[in-house]
Motif scaffolding. Structure first.
Motif, mmCIF file in Angstrom:
data_model
loop_
_atom_site.group_PDB
_atom_site.id
_atom_site.type_symbol
_atom_site.label_atom_id
_atom_site.label_comp_id
_atom_site.label_asym_id
_atom_site.label_seq_id
_atom_site.Cartn_x
_atom_site.Cartn_y
_atom_site.Cartn_z
ATOM 1 N N GLN A 8 0.883 -1.139 0.026
ATOM 2 C CA GLN A 8 -0.106 0.012 -0.212
ATOM 3 C C GLN A 8 1.038 1.221 -0.118
ATOM 4 O OE1 GLN A 8 -2.538 -0.512 3.567
ATOM 5 N NE2 GLN A 8 -3.847 -1.744 2.315
ATOM 6 N N PHE A 9 1.837 1.281 0.748
ATOM 7 C CA PHE A 9 2.739 2.367 0.859
ATOM 8 C C PHE A 9 3.509 2.613 -0.574
ATOM 9 C CE2 PHE A 9 7.186 3.866 1.300
ATOM 10 C CZ PHE A 9 6.996 5.177 1.799
ATOM 11 N N LEU A 10 4.125 1.496 -1.222
ATOM 12 C CA LEU A 10 4.493 1.718 -2.315
ATOM 13 C C LEU A 10 3.819 2.182 -3.358
ATOM 14 C CD1 LEU A 10 6.994 -1.346 -2.357
ATOM 15 C CD2 LEU A 10 7.703 1.079 -2.003
ATOM 16 N N ARG A 11 2.537 1.520 -3.531
ATOM 17 C CA ARG A 11 1.356 2.216 -4.452
ATOM 18 C C ARG A 11 1.219 3.649 -4.519
ATOM 19 N NH1 ARG A 11 -2.752 -1.538 -3.057
ATOM 20 N NH2 ARG A 11 -1.857 -3.566 -3.342
ATOM 21 N N GLY A 12 1.058 4.246 -3.361
ATOM 22 C CA GLY A 12 0.953 5.554 -2.635
ATOM 23 C C GLY A 12 2.033 6.407 -3.176
ATOM 24 N N TRP A 13 3.445 5.893 -3.097
ATOM 25 C CA TRP A 13 4.798 6.490 -3.423
ATOM 26 C C TRP A 13 4.701 6.661 -4.711
ATOM 27 C CZ3 TRP A 13 8.877 4.515 -5.768
ATOM 28 C CH2 TRP A 13 10.139 5.210 -5.903
ATOM 29 N N VAL A 14 4.481 5.576 -5.572
ATOM 30 C CA VAL A 14 4.302 5.347 -7.009
ATOM 31 C C VAL A 14 3.471 6.390 -7.631
ATOM 32 C CG1 VAL A 14 3.997 4.206 -9.100
ATOM 33 C CG2 VAL A 14 5.557 3.163 -7.409
ATOM 34 N N LYS A 15 2.111 6.709 -7.214
ATOM 35 C CA LYS A 15 1.402 7.448 -7.514
ATOM 36 C C LYS A 15 1.747 8.873 -7.498
ATOM 37 C CE LYS A 15 -2.825 4.680 -7.121
ATOM 38 N NZ LYS A 15 -4.318 4.718 -6.660
ATOM 39 N N ASN A 16 2.537 9.272 -6.195
ATOM 40 C CA ASN A 16 2.810 10.553 -5.878
ATOM 41 C C ASN A 16 4.037 10.908 -6.919
ATOM 42 O OD1 ASN A 16 3.164 13.034 -4.256
ATOM 43 N ND2 ASN A 16 4.841 11.668 -3.209
ATOM 44 N N GLU A 17 5.027 10.035 -7.074
ATOM 45 C CA GLU A 17 6.157 10.195 -7.894
ATOM 46 C C GLU A 17 5.535 10.525 -9.562
ATOM 47 O OE1 GLU A 17 9.420 10.764 -7.409
ATOM 48 O OE2 GLU A 17 8.764 10.720 -5.361
ATOM 49 N N SER A 18 4.585 9.585 -9.732
ATOM 50 C CA SER A 18 3.881 9.632 -11.146
ATOM 51 C C SER A 18 3.404 11.182 -11.182
ATOM 52 C CB SER A 18 2.803 8.843 -11.321
ATOM 53 O OG SER A 18 2.360 8.859 -12.602
ATOM 54 N N GLY A 19 2.759 11.722 -10.402
ATOM 55 C CA GLY A 19 2.003 13.024 -10.433
ATOM 56 C C GLY A 19 3.115 14.020 -10.607
ATOM 57 N N ILE A 20 3.931 14.088 -9.787
ATOM 58 C CA ILE A 20 5.432 14.928 -9.829
ATOM 59 C C ILE A 20 5.822 14.920 -11.083
ATOM 60 C CG2 ILE A 20 7.437 15.301 -8.941
ATOM 61 C CD1 ILE A 20 6.745 14.377 -6.169
ATOM 62 N N TYR A 21 6.211 13.850 -11.831
ATOM 63 C CA TYR A 21 6.737 13.753 -13.055
ATOM 64 C C TYR A 21 5.653 14.627 -14.130
ATOM 65 C CZ TYR A 21 7.833 11.812 -17.661
ATOM 66 O OH TYR A 21 7.842 11.408 -18.919
ATOM 67 N N LYS A 22 4.469 14.348 -13.904
ATOM 68 C CA LYS A 22 3.364 14.851 -14.950
ATOM 69 C C LYS A 22 3.567 16.202 -14.882
ATOM 70 C CE LYS A 22 0.545 10.653 -15.581
ATOM 71 N NZ LYS A 22 -1.034 9.980 -15.087
ATOM 72 N N GLN A 23 3.424 16.688 -13.621
ATOM 73 C CA GLN A 23 3.458 18.304 -13.416
ATOM 74 C C GLN A 23 4.609 18.848 -13.997
ATOM 75 O OE1 GLN A 23 3.023 18.717 -9.225
ATOM 76 N NE2 GLN A 23 1.059 18.473 -9.298
ATOM 77 N N LYS A 24 5.786 18.159 -13.737
ATOM 78 C CA LYS A 24 7.170 18.802 -14.292
ATOM 79 C C LYS A 24 7.024 18.936 -15.912
ATOM 80 C CE LYS A 24 10.353 17.498 -10.718
ATOM 81 N NZ LYS A 24 11.466 16.780 -10.570
ATOM 82 N N LYS A 25 6.622 17.798 -16.344
ATOM 83 C CA LYS A 25 6.444 17.518 -17.856
ATOM 84 C C LYS A 25 5.649 18.658 -18.515
ATOM 85 C CE LYS A 25 5.557 14.107 -21.414
ATOM 86 N NZ LYS A 25 4.917 12.704 -21.829
ATOM 87 N N GLU A 26 4.315 18.683 -17.871
ATOM 88 C CA GLU A 26 3.376 19.580 -18.491
ATOM 89 C C GLU A 26 3.903 21.145 -18.152
ATOM 90 O OE1 GLU A 26 0.001 21.060 -19.859
ATOM 91 O OE2 GLU A 26 0.357 18.851 -19.838
#
Length: 66
Positions: A8-26
Motif C-alpha cells: 500500500q505504501f509503495l502504491r501511494g509512493w508511485v502515484k505521488n512520483e508519477s504525479g510529480i513527473y506529470k506536473q514537471k513535464k506539463e
C-alpha cells in the motif's frame, strides 16, 4: 500484514512520483510552447533563449528517464 502495508505504501509512493513527473513535464511543455509562440512574432532575448533551451533539455531528460 507487513507485506500488505508495504505494498500500500509503495502504491501511494508511485502515484505521488508519477504525479510529480506529470506536473514537471506539463510545466516544461507549456513554457516551451509559450516561448515558441512568442518567437514567431518577435525575437527572443538572450535570457528567453537560454530558458527555452534549458526547458528543452529538462524535458529530454524526463523523457529519457521514462
Amino acid at each position: 500484514n507487513k507485506i500488505r502495508h508495504l505494498r500500500q505504501f509503495l502504491r501511494g509512493w508511485v502515484k505521488n512520483e508519477s504525479g510529480i513527473y506529470k506536473q514537471k513535464k506539463e510545466r516544461l511543455t507549456q513554457l516551451i510552447e509559450a516561448l515558441d509562440v512568442k518567437a514567431e512574432t518577435t525575437l527572443l532575448s538572450v535570457n528567453e533563449n537560454r530558458t527555452k533551451s534549458e526547458a528543452e533539455q529538462g524535458l529530454r531528460a524526463l523523457l529519457r528517464e521514462e
